[in-house]
Scaffold this motif. Structure first.
Motif, short mmCIF file in Angstrom:
data_model
loop_
_atom_site.label_atom_id
_atom_site.label_comp_id
_atom_site.label_asym_id
_atom_site.label_seq_id
_atom_site.Cartn_x
_atom_site.Cartn_y
_atom_site.Cartn_z
N VAL A 143 0.87 -1.19 0.00
CA VAL A 143 0.00 0.00 0.00
C VAL A 143 0.90 1.23 0.00
N ARG A 144 0.89 1.98 -1.09
CA ARG A 144 1.71 3.18 -1.19
C ARG A 144 0.93 4.37 -0.62
N LEU A 145 1.63 5.16 0.19
CA LEU A 145 1.02 6.28 0.91
C LEU A 145 1.60 7.61 0.45
N PRO A 146 0.91 8.72 0.72
CA PRO A 146 1.43 10.04 0.35
C PRO A 146 2.77 10.31 1.04
N PRO A 147 3.61 11.16 0.45
CA PRO A 147 4.94 11.43 1.03
C PRO A 147 4.90 12.02 2.44
#
Length: 491
Positions: free
Chosen positions: A425-429
């Motif tokens: 799951v890629r998340l905002p920086p």
């Protein structure tokens, strides 16, 4: 000048008489207590070198023990070199004494350069935590069938199996692995190429030892598997991170020109942790480039047994004859981690040279478990268990995707999922993924942060690796809501 004789009962014996020897039941013997006290007094200087000790009878009367006890203590101290008996009496030996530690000097952080490059993954012990990656469904393992396999081995082998086994592994298990690889992975190999190891980590370390020297260059996927990074660091290699995109490991002409590798570590069937699949064109190109540059490939095929769509992908090792590929497999994901059995398939060109060397580097152990596993595979239990787990993991993958969409109200994208037991799951920086993972552990939730798998600072890889293999579907929604709440608390 004659050194002072230590008189029994005199002030020099304060270290012995301040506290009587203990006679409590279950404690150390009188002999051991006396031995420790005299040894400590010699080491810290209370009994200086050259000091003459009293005779065994006088010391025995002084401390209230038998003369035989003192005689045995003196014999041990003499053997260890603390005292020197002679006709003139027993004296304290002259010992080389290290200088006291200088607290102002910095202490080296690690004992060797290579160990200083090892990054800690985490505390471990997460079998009962939600979303821990790399764990299969432990409660679904067929313990009864496994116990029958073990019992049969114990009945047939008896005490003979308590000794060392063949260094490259039990022939029965190597044959069973060979048959499975030929059917399930399209493998081209012989039993002589197969080496049974203590898990995949030992197989990775063995690859490093067989074909590299300290200082050689090795490529790893970035982000990538921490175990491969550790194996290369322990080999004192120059580790070069190579980026991964939707088609897997992405190399360039400048990479080959500027920093050609001796070893390339990749997980082509299901890249860890992104889930990308290395395309056929890139696989063949990597094989050809490695042949041209005299390099070797480590194909880490850690969980490709669990392909959720279409047919299982063929391995790189079997794509072309004589490919310069070490194939690494493990039973930690298909069965259970504490089994600690993996395997390595040596490249065909290396069998004659590397096989005997591998035998010298390894010691045949876990014989009962290896033979039980061979029976488990040959009896069909292994393939049936894999089929059940494929269905279970496919269902859990679908349920986790649905739960993320409904309960994880944080901007994110999901990658991977065609194989294996985890989603990324890629998340905002602005979401600190490592702090988020640490906070989650306090709630018995154990995802891995995506950024910790990257060797490149500020690489932009930010997110969570969510394992669903050992987490039941009923736990998805509440734990995802908790993770979403933790994200808001970290703002």
């Amino acid at each position: 000048m004659e050194p002072p004789r230590i008189e029994a009962g005199g002030p020099q014996f304060d270290f012995l008489l301040q506290e009587p020897l203990s006679r409590a039941r279950g404690g150390d013997s009188l002999q051991k207590q006396l031995l420790h006290r005299i040894r400590a007094a010699v080491l810290d200087g209370r009994l200086p070198a050259g000091s003459r000790l009293p005779g065994s009878r006088a010391l025995a009367e002084s401390v209230g023990v038998s003369r035989n006890t003192v005689t045995l203590v003196y014999e041990v101290l003499s053997t260890e070199g603390y005292i020197e008996p002679s006709r003139q009496g027993t004296r304290v030996a002259a010992l080389a004494r290290p200088e006291p530690a200088d607290r102002t000097r910095p202490t080296p952080a690690v004992p060797a350069r290579r160990t200083g490059r090892i990054r800690r993954s985490g505390p471990g012990g997460e079998a009962s935590f939600a979303f821990a990656p790399g764990l299969p469904a432990l409660a679904q393992f067929p313990l009864a069938a496994w116990r029958r396999s073990l019992d049969g081995v114990f009945r047939q082998g008896g005490t003979e199996l308590l000794g060392y086994g063949p260094p490259q592994g039990e022939p029965a298990l190597r044959t069973a692995v060979l048959r499975h690889l030929a059917l399930a992975r399209g493998m081209r190999c012989t039993a002589e190429q197969i080496v049974i190891t203590e898990g995949a980590q030992e197989a990775l370390a063995l690859c490093v030892r067989l074909v590299t020297d300290p200082g050689d260059t090795a490529w790893v996927e970035d982000p990538g598997y921490r175990g491969a990074q550790t194996a290369l660091a322990c080999g004192d290699l120059t580790v070069v991170p190579v980026p991964v995109d939707q088609e897997g490991l992405r190399t360039s002409a400048s990479d080959w020109a500027d920093r050609p590798p001796r070893l390339v570590c990749t997980s082509p069937a299901h890249q860890y942790p992104t889930g990308a699949v290395l395309t056929a064109s890139r696989r063949l190109d990597l094989i050809e480039k490695c042949r041209r540059h005299g390099a070797w490939i480590v194909e880490d095929d850690y969980d490709s047994e669990f392909r959720h769509s279409g047919e299982p992908l063929a391995c790189m090792q079997g794509m072309t004859p004589g490919a310069p590929v070490f194939y690494v497999g493990t039973f930690s994901k298909t069965l259970f981690p504490s089994l600690r059995i993996g395997f390595l398939v040596l490249p065909e060109p290396l069998v004659d040279r590397a096989g005997p060397v591998a035998g010298e580097l390894l010691r045949g152990g876990h014989r009962h478990e290896q033979l039980a596993l061979a029976h488990f595979m040959e009896s069909g239990q292994y393939s049936r268990h894999l089929a059940r787990m494929r269905r279970l993991y496919r269902r859990r993958r679908d349920a986790l995707r649905a739960a993320l969409a409904e309960h994880f109200d944080v901007p994110h994208t999901v990658t991977g999922g065609d194989s294996g037991m985890h989603l990324t799951v890629r998340l905002p920086p602005n979401v600190p993924d490592q702090r988020l993972a640490a906070a989650a552990r306090r709630h018995r939730i154990a995802p891995r942060s995506l950024s910790q798998h990257s060797l490149v600072p500020d690489s932009g890889h930010n997110g969570l690796v969510l394992g669903y293999g050992n987490t039941p579907e009923s736990a998805f929604a509440p734990n995802l809501r908790r993770l979403a709440g933790l994200v808001r608390e970290l703002d």
